[in-house]
Write an enzyme that holds these catalytic residues in place. Sequence first.
Site, PDB file in Angstrom:
ATOM      1  CG  ASP A  99       1.085   3.252   4.739  1.00 14.73           C
ATOM      2  OD1 ASP A  99      -0.117   3.004   4.917  1.00 14.73           O
ATOM      3  OD2 ASP A  99       1.975   2.376   4.731  1.00 14.73           O
ATOM      4  CG  ASP A 144      -1.901  -1.090   1.275  1.00 11.39           C
ATOM      5  OD1 ASP A 144      -1.992  -1.845   0.285  1.00 11.39           O
ATOM      6  OD2 ASP A 144      -2.604  -1.211   2.295  1.00 11.39           O
TER       7      ASP A 144
END
Length: 208
Positions: free
Chosen positions: A135, A133
């Site tokens: 962030d 992911d």
Amino acid sequence: MNGLGPLLPHDLLWGMTPAQLATDAPDWAFAVLEAGQPVVVRRALTAPGQIAVGLRGSRREQRYPALLALASVQRGVRPEALCHRPGTRLLPAFQALQQLRGELDALGLVWGVSGSAGFELASGVAALHQHSDLDLILRTPEPFSRAQARELLALLECAECPVDLQLQVPAGALALREWAGTAPRVLLKSAEGARLVSDPWNLQEQAA
């Protein structure tokens, strides 16, 4: 000293040595400090002269909380110093960052890169992988409406990879995804712990 002023969660700091670790710390934690890698500031109450930090190893489960003497800090990098630093590897998280930069700048608020992407941009240590992911943090010292949160979430959901954005508010932090939802209360994380609140910007509610 670190040159940042007051240290904030997600700041990356250099200067911690293996000698500052507890003797029962995992071997990998000693190894990353011997390699000169940074630690990340985390939310926790500490004694004066200390800062709560976290160490990260090469695997996702390798995370270790520790305390760093402020006097040992040699330098630091804030997440917002990384938002226009180019990634050196062709990975979805870096592609998403490049895709979102203009839109995030247009918000007129301070934003930055945290997590694995921030660690890699700041240190040069490969921390991301193909399925990581992205962030991000967004500093929202003033109220950020739920309508604004929904608009921003819709923008992030068009990115090259999943994006996890935290709103940094005066009393702590909360997930953009939660604030964009419909639940009357959201989880606010602070140095004292986590609690459900209806208005993350209402310091009186936090103190109640």
